[in-house]
Design a protein around this motif. Structure first.
Motif, short mmCIF file in Angstrom:
data_model
loop_
_atom_site.label_atom_id
_atom_site.label_comp_id
_atom_site.label_asym_id
_atom_site.label_seq_id
_atom_site.Cartn_x
_atom_site.Cartn_y
_atom_site.Cartn_z
N UNK A 72 2.19 1.34 13.04
CA UNK A 72 1.02 2.00 12.44
C UNK A 72 0.29 1.04 11.52
N UNK A 73 1.04 0.28 10.74
CA UNK A 73 0.44 -0.68 9.82
C UNK A 73 -0.33 -1.77 10.54
N UNK A 74 0.22 -2.25 11.63
CA UNK A 74 -0.47 -3.27 12.41
C UNK A 74 -1.78 -2.73 12.97
N UNK A 75 -1.75 -1.50 13.46
CA UNK A 75 -2.97 -0.90 14.01
C UNK A 75 -4.05 -0.76 12.93
N UNK A 76 -3.67 -0.25 11.77
CA UNK A 76 -4.65 -0.06 10.69
C UNK A 76 -5.12 -1.41 10.16
N UNK A 77 -4.20 -2.33 9.98
CA UNK A 77 -4.56 -3.67 9.49
C UNK A 77 -5.57 -4.33 10.41
N UNK A 78 -5.36 -4.22 11.72
CA UNK A 78 -6.30 -4.80 12.68
C UNK A 78 -7.66 -4.09 12.61
N UNK A 79 -7.64 -2.77 12.48
CA UNK A 79 -8.89 -2.01 12.42
C UNK A 79 -9.69 -2.35 11.17
N UNK A 81 4.82 -10.90 5.12
CA UNK A 81 3.88 -10.34 6.10
C UNK A 81 4.39 -9.01 6.63
N UNK A 82 5.69 -8.92 6.87
CA UNK A 82 6.29 -7.67 7.34
C UNK A 82 6.17 -6.59 6.26
N UNK A 83 6.43 -6.96 5.01
CA UNK A 83 6.34 -6.01 3.91
C UNK A 83 4.94 -5.43 3.79
N UNK A 84 3.91 -6.29 3.76
CA UNK A 84 2.57 -5.75 3.57
C UNK A 84 2.11 -4.95 4.80
N UNK A 85 2.56 -5.33 5.97
CA UNK A 85 2.20 -4.57 7.17
C UNK A 85 2.82 -3.18 7.11
N UNK A 86 4.10 -3.10 6.77
CA UNK A 86 4.77 -1.80 6.71
C UNK A 86 4.34 -0.98 5.50
N UNK A 87 4.31 -1.60 4.33
CA UNK A 87 4.10 -0.86 3.09
C UNK A 87 2.62 -0.60 2.82
N UNK A 88 1.83 -1.66 2.66
CA UNK A 88 0.41 -1.46 2.33
C UNK A 88 -0.33 -0.77 3.47
N UNK A 89 -0.17 -1.29 4.68
CA UNK A 89 -0.95 -0.77 5.80
C UNK A 89 -0.29 0.41 6.49
N UNK A 90 1.03 0.39 6.65
CA UNK A 90 1.74 1.46 7.35
C UNK A 90 2.00 2.68 6.49
N UNK A 91 2.34 2.48 5.21
CA UNK A 91 2.63 3.61 4.33
C UNK A 91 1.39 4.12 3.60
N UNK A 122 -10.08 8.72 3.30
CA UNK A 122 -10.58 8.00 4.47
C UNK A 122 -10.63 6.50 4.15
N UNK A 123 -10.78 5.71 5.18
CA UNK A 123 -10.78 4.24 4.99
C UNK A 123 -11.95 3.76 4.16
N UNK A 124 -13.06 4.43 4.27
CA UNK A 124 -14.24 4.06 3.48
C UNK A 124 -13.93 4.18 1.99
N UNK A 125 -13.31 5.29 1.61
CA UNK A 125 -12.93 5.50 0.21
C UNK A 125 -11.87 4.50 -0.22
N UNK A 126 -10.89 4.28 0.62
CA UNK A 126 -9.85 3.30 0.29
C UNK A 126 -10.47 1.92 0.08
#
Length: 132
Positions: free
Chosen positions: A9-16, A38-48, A56-60
């Protein structure tokens, strides 16, 4: 979610949000020393966090730009200014966010953030069209 689901999920959001080119560069530049980060930020920041439905992403993006400007994290600010355009913010809205930073975090902080943002927002070939 387990770690694998958060990573996916984090990879998908990070790419988007950041774009394939950025994520590909980060992955290609990872070393055995930096791979855990890299794994931590993908899972935690982007995935969690970025994957949560509460904002929404605009607000974030708006919140992230304001915080990075305030904390004077210039490299991350530049990256997230570009990402904010992908998430639907306009250049005018980014300027308004930085004006808000000037009031609450100080004029010198916003002055530097405006310079970083202006440079970061020079159009690039893979930029999406700006919303109207």
């Amino acid at each position: 979610m387990d770690d694998d689901e958060r990573r996916e999920a984090g990879t998908d959001v990070r790419r988007a949000v950041l774009g394939d080119a950025h994520v590909d560069r980060a992955a290609a530049g990872a070393t055995p020393f930096t791979e855990p980060f890299q794994d931590l930020i993908t899972r935690y920041a982007w995935g969690d966090v970025w994957s949560r439905p509460g904002l929404d992403r605009r607000t974030r993006s708006a919140i992230t730009v304001a915080m990075l400007a305030t904390l004077q994290h210039e490299d991350e600010l530049a990256m997230h200014c570009r990402a904010a355009l992908r998430n639907g913010l306009t250049r005018d809205e980014l300027a308004e966010i930085l004006l808000q930073v000037a009031v609450y975090a100080g004029v010198p902080t916003a002055n530097r953030a405006f310079r970083v943002a202006e440079e970061a927002l020079r159009p690039e070939p893979d930029d999406p069209p700006e919303p109207t």
